[in-house]
Enzyme design. Structure first.
Site, PDB file in Angstrom:
ATOM      1  N   HIS A 108       0.840  -1.220   0.000  1.00  0.00           N
ATOM      2  CA  HIS A 108       0.000   0.000   0.000  1.00  0.00           C
ATOM      3  C   HIS A 108       0.869   1.262   0.000  1.00  0.00           C
ATOM      4  O   HIS A 108       0.526   2.263   0.638  1.00  0.00           O
ATOM      5  CB  HIS A 108      -0.936   0.039   1.210  1.00  0.00           C
ATOM      6  CG  HIS A 108      -1.951  -1.072   1.223  1.00  0.00           C
ATOM      7  ND1 HIS A 108      -3.222  -0.925   0.721  1.00  0.00           N
ATOM      8  CD2 HIS A 108      -1.873  -2.354   1.674  1.00  0.00           C
ATOM      9  CE1 HIS A 108      -3.900  -2.065   0.878  1.00  0.00           C
ATOM     10  NE2 HIS A 108      -3.102  -2.950   1.448  1.00  0.00           N
ATOM     11  N   ASN A 111     -10.329  -2.762   2.554  1.00  0.00           N
ATOM     12  CA  ASN A 111     -10.044  -2.751   1.124  1.00  0.00           C
ATOM     13  C   ASN A 111     -11.327  -2.485   0.354  1.00  0.00           C
ATOM     14  O   ASN A 111     -12.419  -2.463   0.934  1.00  0.00           O
ATOM     15  CB  ASN A 111      -9.483  -4.106   0.686  1.00  0.00           C
ATOM     16  CG  ASN A 111      -7.995  -4.268   1.007  1.00  0.00           C
ATOM     17  OD1 ASN A 111      -7.280  -3.288   1.233  1.00  0.00           O
ATOM     18  ND2 ASN A 111      -7.531  -5.504   1.035  1.00  0.00           N
ATOM     19  N   TYR A 154       0.920  -4.404  12.304  1.00  0.00           N
ATOM     20  CA  TYR A 154       0.863  -2.984  11.948  1.00  0.00           C
ATOM     21  C   TYR A 154       1.718  -2.109  12.866  1.00  0.00           C
ATOM     22  O   TYR A 154       2.344  -1.141  12.423  1.00  0.00           O
ATOM     23  CB  TYR A 154      -0.592  -2.489  11.899  1.00  0.00           C
ATOM     24  CG  TYR A 154      -1.308  -2.983  10.660  1.00  0.00           C
ATOM     25  CD1 TYR A 154      -1.592  -4.328  10.507  1.00  0.00           C
ATOM     26  CD2 TYR A 154      -1.651  -2.127   9.629  1.00  0.00           C
ATOM     27  CE1 TYR A 154      -2.216  -4.809   9.367  1.00  0.00           C
ATOM     28  CE2 TYR A 154      -2.286  -2.591   8.483  1.00  0.00           C
ATOM     29  CZ  TYR A 154      -2.557  -3.937   8.363  1.00  0.00           C
ATOM     30  OH  TYR A 154      -3.163  -4.401   7.225  1.00  0.00           O
TER      31      TYR A 154
END
Ligand code: HDD
Length: 686
Positions: free
Chosen positions: A73, A146, A360
């Site tokens: 991304h 998404n 993350y």
């Protein structure tokens, strides 16, 4: 001295004449700078001096401007806005933002492609990231989703393999931003669980018209927990009020060359012109009974729940109404985390989600370089926050007072923040019996049934696009065995799909792959999965490209642009030059784009307003003929003047072009735009 001063660059002179209200240029330390054009030297032709602190600081900073791009991304674009609750749901969740009708929660959204690097083109065939941060009064809640409701893999341990395979090969460092290569299809064809997602990525969902025209999905099953501690399962959906719309693959290929920033520019233009995009937040809420009765495991992120089975309940709207002030500070440094949740929302045991929660935080530390990334304004909560975490690189919110630990006996304000057992975040006390194993649940084993359901839910046109995409991608795969392996999977999805793909590749069909579980062919079509079965209600938010040249009918142009604005459509004038174009009444207008810089692939609808001489002049230009031929071949609605017909014929359009091509001498501009809401005449496409 006089000689040295006269050697100053012209920029230096301009700078000095720019007025008293202009701030003084300083170093980072605030020292005023007298000359930003020349390094400090020993004599005008002598060596540079090490004591030039301004030069040293300027270069030092420049050389450290880049931070690592996101490992996936990397290419993204963000905007600010708000979420407004219009249907409070305290019965489902205690999350503060859902308690009061009309409550507005500040939001930041970053859209992205997955595989390409930061500088890649917008129209890659790819999944789009749809990451939403809601700055709630009880902390930041990130829905890192998404534009596709399912995923390639079931377990996070496969994520590095998936991404390695999708991105450029490590030896040759290509191809960029595309999955049309051996490594990707090699991996995918060895991972039957990816087949449902592959149907989506080969569909038009993977080439959206722009960020404004795509749906967003939280993908995983999450939980909502109410004040009594009762939990429901929930899937999150973002439904664009603009409608869902995609471009076609031939257009995508052209757009990437004509405007690699097509999606960025679209969002920028829309928000800057006050046409704020909106999405409704929809929930699919269900309980254990539904989960137990459903054909698939709700913890399996490669599966969705058809909207016909669990309808989507709309509870609020997300509006994007402000671009960032600085791309790096906000869009690049925003650090989304699936682990950012608030009281009233909880995770499930989806193994992909659990792995993401781990991943993350780690990636943000690497990218942003300090555990204090939450101190950056884009990442800091907008509600009060107090904790004992301290120090580290670039610490900006530093606690005051004596206490930096707890429990402590200092009491009152001096003792610092305290836990809130009553209303602090509580995890659902879920029990999970079972041995410690590395195993995949058998309830995750059906890999083809939903892929088949997706395929049969599409219109014939959309099915054709899926076949075309598979043929394109697999035709770039050099190893025949990989192509054959993919065909063996397609046979388990649908024979028509496999046969058409094999024919497109000029290959024989192999035996079907051995499915882990038999394919359930009785799943009914789900119309909600098709874009074309859910056509937009209006043309608002789209762009009308109007091809003009000297002599174009001034009145027709005025009524067309007026009607377009009435319909919420942006008219864009395309001419043989960007300077003045003289219209039929002698007035002049400026074209927004030169023909070869503004090809018709950049527009949703086309118009050709030329007189006889204009038709002749443009007919002699390759770019103009291509403009017309493309609009026609891509199935677009075309309005035209009578004289434009000569140009249309030279561009190769048939004499009787049929539906969707309308002469403005017989149809009003308004009626044309109403008809054009259908966006395409698909029968025209080859
Ligand atoms: Fe991820 C970024 C969405 C699976 C690991 N992911 C990232 C972004 C989005 C998603 C939208 C960009 C956020 C932004 O704009 O900054 N990812 C998803 C979805 C997934 C998913 C919808 C499946 C349902 N991701 C996934 C897995 C892992 C990751 C299974 C690892 C185990 N994702 C990351 C990451 C990234 C990331 C490496 C890279 C940059 C970042 O996090 O901030 O941690």
């Amino acid at each position: 001295m006089a000689r040295e001063t006269s050697r100053r660059g012209s920029a230096g002179e301009l700078h000095q004449t720019s007025g008293n209200d202009v701030p003084r240029l300083t170093t980072q330390q605030g020292t005023p700078v007298s000359d930003d054009q020349n390094t400090l030297r020993q004599g005008p032709r002598g060596p540079a001096l090490m004591e030039d602190f301004h030069f040293r600081e300027k270069l030092f900073h420049f050389e450290h401007e880049r931070i690592p791009e996101r490992v996936v991304h990397a290419r993204g674009y963000g905007a600010h806005g708000y979420f407004e609750t219009y249907d409070p749901i305290p019965e489902l969740t205690r999350a503060d933002l859902f308690q009061r009708k009309g409550e507005k929660t500040p939001a930041f959204v970053r859209f992205s492609t997955v595989a390409g690097n930061k500088g890649s083109a917008d129209l890659a065939r790819d999944v789009r990231g749809f990451a939403v941060r809601l700055y709630t009064k009880e902390g930041n809640w990130d829905i890192v989703g998404n534009n596709i409701p399912v995923f390639f893999i079931q377990d996070a341990i496969k994520f590095p393999d998936l991404i390695h395979a999708a991105k450029q090969a490590p030896d040759r460092a290509f191809p960029q931003a595309q999955t049309a290569h051996d490594n990707f299809w090699d991996f995918i064809s060895l991972m039957p669980e990816a087949m449902n997602m592959v149907m989506w990525t080969m569909s038009d969902r993977a080439i959206p018209r722009s960020f404004r025209f795509m749906e967003g999905f939280g993908v995983h099953t999450f939980r909502m927990v109410n004040a009594e501690g009762k939990s429901h399962f929930v899937k999150f959906h973002w439904k664009p009020k603009q409608g869902v719309q995609s471009v076609t693959w031939p257009e995508a290929l052209r757009i990437n060359g004509a405007d690699p920033d097509f999606h960025r520019r679209d969002l920028w233009d829309a928000i800057q012109s006050g046409d704020y995009p909106e999405w409704e937040l929809g929930l699919q809420v269900f309980d254990d009974d539904f989960a137990d009765s459903f054909d698939f495991d709700v913890l399996d992120a490669t599966k969705l729940i058809p909207e016909e089975l669990v309808p989507v309940r709309k509870v609020g709207r997300l509006v994007l109404d402000r671009m960032v002030d600085n791309f790096f500070a906000e869009t690049e440094q925003v650090a989304f985390q699936t682990g950012n949740i608030v009281p009233g929302i909880d995770f499930t045991n989806d193994p992909l989600l659990q792995g993401r929660n781990f991943s993350y935080l780690d990636t943000q530390l690497k990218r942003l370089g300090s555990p204090n990334f939450a101190h950056l304004p884009i990442n800091a909560p907008k509600c009060p926050f107090h904790h004992f975490q301290q120090d580290g690189h670039m610490a900006m919110h530093n606690p005051t007072g004596r206490a930096n630990y707890e429990p402590n006996s200092w009491g009152g304000a001096e003792g610092g923040p305290r836990e809130s057992p009553e209303d602090g975040f509580q995890s659902l006390p879920e029990e999970n019996p079972g041995p410690k194993v590395r195993a995949r649940s058998e309830t995750f084993a059906d890999h083809y049934s939903q892929a088949r359901q997706f395929y049969i839910s599409q219109t014939e046109v959309e099915q054709r696009h899926i076949v075309d995409a598979l043929v394109f991608e697999l035709s770039k795969v050099e190893t025949p065995a990989i192509r054959t392996r993919m065909l063996s999977h397609l046979l388990n999805i649908h024979t028509d799909l496999a046969e058409a793909t094999a024919e497109g590749l000029g290959m024989e069909l192999p035996e079907p792959a051995e499915p882990a579980l038999p394919v359930n062919e009785s799943l009914p079509a789900s119309p909600a999965l098709s874009i074309l079965k859910n056509a937009p209600e209006s043309l608002a938010g789209r762009k009308l490209g109007i091809l003009i040249s000297d002599g174009a009918d001034a009145e027709a142009l005025a009524s067309l642009t007026e009607a377009a604005k009435e319909a919420g459509v942006t008219p864009v004038l395309v001419g043989p030059r960007v300077g003045s174009v003289t219209l039929s009444d002698g007035s002049t207008t400026e074209a927004d784009e030169k023909i070869d810089g503004g090809p018709s692939v950049l527009f949703d609808v086309a118009a050709i307003l030329v007189d006889g001489d204009g038709a002749k002049a443009l007919g002699a230009m390759h770019a103009a003929r291509t403009w017309v031929a493309d609009a026609w071949a891509h199935g677009k609605f075309i309005a035209h003047s009578t004289d434009a017909e000569a140009l249309m014929t030279r561009a190769g359009m048939p004499e009787d072009p049929g539906e969707g091509v309308m002469c403005l001498d017989h149809t009003s501009a308004a009626d044309f735009l109403i008809a054009a809401t259908a966006l395409r005449i698909w029968d025209r496409a080859p």
